[in-house]
Design a protein around this motif. Structure first.
Motif, PDB file in Angstrom:
ATOM      1  N   MET A 435     -10.551  23.101 -60.254  1.00 27.92           N
ATOM      2  CA  MET A 435      -9.513  22.156 -59.823  1.00 27.92           C
ATOM      3  C   MET A 435     -10.151  20.816 -59.477  1.00 27.92           C
ATOM      4  N   ASN A 436      -9.388  19.784 -59.695  1.00 28.30           N
ATOM      5  CA  ASN A 436      -9.865  18.441 -59.465  1.00 28.30           C
ATOM      6  C   ASN A 436      -9.131  17.855 -58.258  1.00 28.30           C
ATOM      7  N   VAL A 437      -9.860  17.221 -57.369  1.00 36.69           N
ATOM      8  CA  VAL A 437      -9.205  16.640 -56.194  1.00 36.69           C
ATOM      9  C   VAL A 437      -9.128  15.128 -56.346  1.00 36.69           C
ATOM     10  N   GLU A 438      -7.898  14.635 -56.313  1.00 40.09           N
ATOM     11  CA  GLU A 438      -7.674  13.196 -56.438  1.00 40.09           C
ATOM     12  C   GLU A 438      -7.385  12.658 -55.047  1.00 40.09           C
ATOM     13  N   THR A 439      -8.146  11.655 -54.610  1.00 36.60           N
ATOM     14  CA  THR A 439      -7.908  11.168 -53.247  1.00 36.60           C
ATOM     15  C   THR A 439      -7.461   9.713 -53.252  1.00 36.60           C
ATOM     16  N   GLN A 440      -6.630   9.420 -52.299  1.00 33.43           N
ATOM     17  CA  GLN A 440      -6.125   8.064 -52.150  1.00 33.43           C
ATOM     18  C   GLN A 440      -6.149   7.768 -50.655  1.00 33.43           C
ATOM     19  N   ILE A 441      -6.872   6.726 -50.272  1.00 35.04           N
ATOM     20  CA  ILE A 441      -6.987   6.451 -48.843  1.00 35.04           C
ATOM     21  C   ILE A 441      -6.494   5.039 -48.549  1.00 35.04           C
ATOM     22  N   ARG A 442      -5.585   4.941 -47.591  1.00 32.44           N
ATOM     23  CA  ARG A 442      -5.056   3.618 -47.211  1.00 32.44           C
ATOM     24  C   ARG A 442      -5.332   3.403 -45.727  1.00 32.44           C
ATOM     25  N   GLY A 443      -5.925   2.242 -45.425  1.00 37.56           N
ATOM     26  CA  GLY A 443      -6.193   1.898 -44.016  1.00 37.56           C
ATOM     27  C   GLY A 443      -7.431   2.606 -43.511  1.00 37.56           C
ATOM     28  N   ASP A 444      -8.006   2.060 -42.436  1.00 39.07           N
ATOM     29  CA  ASP A 444      -9.234   2.704 -41.954  1.00 39.07           C
ATOM     30  C   ASP A 444      -9.339   2.668 -40.436  1.00 39.07           C
ATOM     31  N   LYS A 445      -8.223   2.605 -39.772  1.00 38.25           N
ATOM     32  CA  LYS A 445      -8.266   2.562 -38.309  1.00 38.25           C
ATOM     33  C   LYS A 445      -8.633   3.928 -37.726  1.00 38.25           C
ATOM     34  N   ALA A 446      -9.298   3.889 -36.597  1.00 37.23           N
ATOM     35  CA  ALA A 446      -9.616   5.158 -35.927  1.00 37.23           C
ATOM     36  C   ALA A 446      -8.366   5.687 -35.222  1.00 37.23           C
ATOM     37  N   VAL A 447      -8.275   6.986 -35.154  1.00 38.52           N
ATOM     38  CA  VAL A 447      -7.116   7.603 -34.519  1.00 38.52           C
ATOM     39  C   VAL A 447      -7.608   8.476 -33.376  1.00 38.52           C
ATOM     40  N   TYR A 448      -6.884   8.449 -32.239  1.00 40.32           N
ATOM     41  CA  TYR A 448      -7.255   9.316 -31.123  1.00 40.32           C
ATOM     42  C   TYR A 448      -6.744  10.719 -31.374  1.00 40.32           C
ATOM     43  N   VAL A 478      -3.312  12.228 -50.217  1.00 39.79           N
ATOM     44  CA  VAL A 478      -3.096  10.847 -49.800  1.00 39.79           C
ATOM     45  C   VAL A 478      -3.269  10.781 -48.288  1.00 39.79           C
ATOM     46  N   LEU A 479      -4.159   9.885 -47.853  1.00 40.71           N
ATOM     47  CA  LEU A 479      -4.368   9.713 -46.418  1.00 40.71           C
ATOM     48  C   LEU A 479      -4.006   8.280 -46.047  1.00 40.71           C
ATOM     49  N   THR A 480      -3.032   8.116 -45.168  1.00 39.11           N
ATOM     50  CA  THR A 480      -2.636   6.782 -44.724  1.00 39.11           C
ATOM     51  C   THR A 480      -2.918   6.673 -43.234  1.00 39.11           C
ATOM     52  N   GLU A 487      -1.046   9.828 -41.684  1.00 38.98           N
ATOM     53  CA  GLU A 487      -0.267  10.812 -42.439  1.00 38.98           C
ATOM     54  C   GLU A 487      -1.167  11.341 -43.542  1.00 38.98           C
ATOM     55  N   PHE A 488      -1.204  12.650 -43.679  1.00 39.67           N
ATOM     56  CA  PHE A 488      -2.067  13.270 -44.674  1.00 39.67           C
ATOM     57  C   PHE A 488      -1.184  14.168 -45.529  1.00 39.67           C
ATOM     58  N   SER A 489      -1.114  13.863 -46.827  1.00 38.24           N
ATOM     59  CA  SER A 489      -0.273  14.717 -47.662  1.00 38.24           C
ATOM     60  C   SER A 489      -1.085  15.299 -48.807  1.00 38.24           C
ATOM     61  N   VAL A 490      -0.812  16.561 -49.092  1.00 35.99           N
ATOM     62  CA  VAL A 490      -1.536  17.288 -50.136  1.00 35.99           C
ATOM     63  C   VAL A 490      -0.526  17.882 -51.104  1.00 35.99           C
TER      64      VAL A 490
END
Lengths: 593, 132
Positions: A435-448, A478-480, A487-490
């Protein structure tokens, strides 16, 4: 009624006088003795307490100035011992302070020394009258008023008392008349106070084993009944009545099977512990399932203990009923969990054992090429990972249930400390299923959030996508991340989730029959638990791929054109969306609901 | 090497199927696999294996017990020996009958606890197929 008391008062009133002044004592004894009172003198506090405790005392005359310590301090202690005892305080101290202090403690009468005997006699007469009235007040008022339920239990007539003490009415009356038993007479009838009877029993039990037995039965939490050879109930305790929800008069003398099973015929000898105990002469234990008025199952342990006569024959059987529903339920759950884990572990270990043992087998290993060998090792590694995940998820869900899990929130770089490491860790699984994992990342703020827990949630969601995804397809992540949280969606192509199971899939041990895939039903449950600990949510979406685009069930079924397509021919997808708001700095939460 | 013997392997765990198939094939057997009772019954219409290896706790439509009972009832498949795989600790065939909830349980030819060693499985298979 007052007449009766007047008549007997002079004869029976017992007075205890506590004074260190011997002259006063002498005078009082003489003068009151003439009036028909029985007077006991005490000079020490300890003796006074002994008398109040162990003897029938009607009135106490207490010299409040007789002690080194101030005598009025004894009054509360006396009242604790016998709240109904009238106290006549006497003192040579005529100060107002003293009078106030004594009256504050609540005495019946306060007299100054030297004593005015006329006044004293009048006080004694009234005190005694009140003493008697107070003692029997509950009985009188109860008999006059409408019968109150709590009183009904407290006050017994001769018949009831004779049943409880298991002595004949005649004996009981005799004992009461002689004053050997706490009882009171109203008109021609005798009345008894239940608590007093048991107290009396306790004191006199030493020489009377039968009564002692009754008392023990009464103090037991378990329902206990004594059954005779005809299977009739001879005696039982209150817990037994409570367990079966029947009044006492409907039980004594009734057949035990009618009472406990509501059956008109006795149980089979082989299954009835009572009959077995009669037959075998040894304790017999069995379990019964009873149903309460709400139809709930109650698991009751029944222990039948034979009571033997001097010849060694079983004359009666003591039947003990213990409601063990809670323990049975716990046990059932524990059994289930144990079996579940034994089965799951063995199942997961199956391919590992097969692969490794083949690889170390001299004859077999020679026939296995390098490519196959690597495949076998990879497969074993994946199975081991599954086993590890199962144990970890179970521990977390167990801790979550017991609210012993802690959530330590701090600023976390979701992308670099959670998302990418998790994908690295799961690479063998992706590799195995090609299986191939396609990733998409938006924003880079730290979260508590709690980084360790969040890693587990990510891992479980991705693991789920791999497990139920079709071989050779891709997983879209997709990680926003922004200041509000992330929000993390798979999304994966595969068998999807049935439309009616979209919510149930997060339940503990939720499993749906899926061919060739073993799951413990814990991964998504744990992910949800972790989301809730962070005040976040996790939800599932599922549907079909239409022209390579995911279309949810809801969108699919409202579209007339799409509905025409046969469901069998379209690929399905499942998508899990984890939404976590950023926690506040320094705010940690423990436990989950 | 053994003469060509056909084995039908029924288990709903894909990883186990892959591993076991490899081991059996490397030991010289021809292996056919299926992941459900339904698939197994369909396959039996066209092929006649020399041995059936059956997992007892399949989570799909039929349990291994049901399938086995069906196989032993059918005159066509009655004679085919069955090796049952279990992940429940069962040491005696008698307990098996009660586990299956069937007094008239027709015992299987042999059974093995999961997890199992490759060579143990091969030994047992050979014994059932009477291969030296």
């Amino acid at each position: 009624m007052t007449g009766t008391i007047k008549k007997t008062s002079r004869k029976h009133a017992r007075i205890v006088v506590m004074d260190s002044d011997k002259d006063v004592l002498k005078r009082l004894t003489k003068s009151l003795g003439e009036e028909g009172y029985k007077v006991d003198n005490v000079e020490e506090t300890s003796k006074m307490f002994e008398k109040i405790k162990n003897e029938q005392v009607d009135i106490l005359i207490l010299a409040v100035d007789s002690l080194d310590t101030t005598g009025y301090e004894l009054i509360p202690m006396i009242k604790k011992m016998n709240g109904l005892l009238p106290i006549i305080a006497i003192s040579a101290d005529d100060s107002i302070q003293m009078a106030t202090k004594v009256r504050e403690q609540g005495v019946f009468f306060y007299a100054m020394k030297p004593l005015d005997m006329k006044e004293m006699k009048l006080a004694l007469k009234n005190a005694f009258k009140r003493s008697i009235v107070r003692q029997y007040e509950p009985i009188i008022t109860q008999k006059k008023r409408v019968v109150r339920k709590d009183f009904e239990e407290e006050i017994l007539n001769l018949t009831e008392a004779s049943k409880i003490l298991e002595v004949s009415k005649h004996t009981l009356r005799k004992l009461a008349k002689r004053g050997e038993l706490p009882a009171s007479r109203i008109g021609t009838r005798w009345y008894f106070i239940r608590n007093q009877l048991f107290e009396w029993l306790r004191v006199t039990a030493a020489g009377n084993q039968k009564n002692y037995g009754t008392l023990i039965l009464e103090t037991m939490d378990e329902g206990v009944a004594v059954v005779d050879k005809r299977l009739k109930i001879v005696s039982c305790n209150s817990a037994y009545l409570q367990a079966l929800d029947v009044p006492r008069d409907k039980i004594i003398g009734e057949y035990c099977y009618r009472v406990s099973h509501r059956s008109m015929v006795p149980c089979e000898e082989t299954t009835c512990p009572v009959r077995q105990a009669f037959k075998k002469g040894r304790p017999i234990k069995s379990m019964h399932v009873n149903y309460d008025s709400d139809g709930r199952e109650h698991y009751c342990d029944i222990i039948a203990l034979p009571i033997k006569d001097k010849q060694g024959n079983v004359s009666q059987v003591l039947e003990v009923i213990r409601d063990s529903t809670e323990i049975y339920d716990l046990n059932k759950h524990l059994n289930w969990i144990t079996n579940f884990f034994a089965h799951e572990s063995r199942k997961t270990l199956g391919p590992i054992m097969m692969n490794i043992s083949a690889l170390v087998d001299n004859r077999l290993s020679k026939t296995i090429g390098v490519k196959k060998r690597n495949e076998m090792l990879l497969s074993s590694l994946c199975s081991l990972k599954l086993l590890y995940d199962m144990i970890r998820n179970y521990m977390i869900s167990y801790k979550g249930q017991n609210r012993t899990i802690q959530c330590y929130k701090k600023a976390v770089d979701i992308e670099h400390t959670i998302f990418l490491p998790v994908i690295d860790e799961l690479r063998p699984l992706f590799c195995k299923k090609n299986m191939n994992v396609e990733t998409q990342i938006r924003g880079d703020k730290a979260v508590y959030c709690d980084g360790d827990l969040m890693k587990i949630a990510f891992s479980n969601i991705l693991n789920n996508a791999t497990k139920y995804g079709t071989e050779g397809t891709k997983i879209q992540c997709v990680l926003t991340v922004n200041h509000k949280g992330f929000e993390f969606s798979v999304l994966n192509e595969g068998i999807g989730v049935p439309r009616n199971k979209l919510d149930d899939i997060f339940e503990r041990f939720a499993r749906f029959d899926k061919l060739g895939i073993s799951g413990t039903g814990l991964g998504l449950h744990v992910a949800k638990m972790i989301a809730e600990m962070h005040n976040g949510t996790i939800r599932a979406e599922a549907g079909f791929f239409i022209e390579h685009q995911p279309v949810t069930y809801d969108e699919f079924y409202v579209n007339e054109n799409l509905c025409k397509i046969k469901e069998k021919n379209i690929k399905r997808f499942a998508r899990f969306i984890l939404t976590i708001p950023s926690g506040e700095k320094g705010k940690n939460s423990g436990g989950v609901t | 090497m053994s003469p060509h013997k056909n084995i039908l392997l029924v288990d709903d765990d894909a990883d186990f199927l892959t591993a076991t198939t490899l081991v059996l094939e490397k030991s010289g057997f021809t292996v056919q696999t299926c992941m459900s009772a339904k698939e197994c019954l369909a396959k039996l219409k066209s092929t006649r294996p020399d041995l059936i290896i059956l997992d007892v706790m399949m989570e799909s439509d039929h349990s291994g017990f049901d399938l086995c009972r069906e196989l032993k009832r059918d005159p066509d498949t009655k004679e085919v020996p069955v090796l049952m795989l279990t992940a429940v600790d069962q040491k005696y065939p008698l307990n098996f009958a009660s586990a299956a909830g069937d007094e008239a349980w027709l015992p299987v030819e042999d059974f093995i606890d999961k997890p199992v060693d490759a060579h143990v499985l091969v030994e047992r298979v050979k014994k059932l197929l009477r291969i030296e």
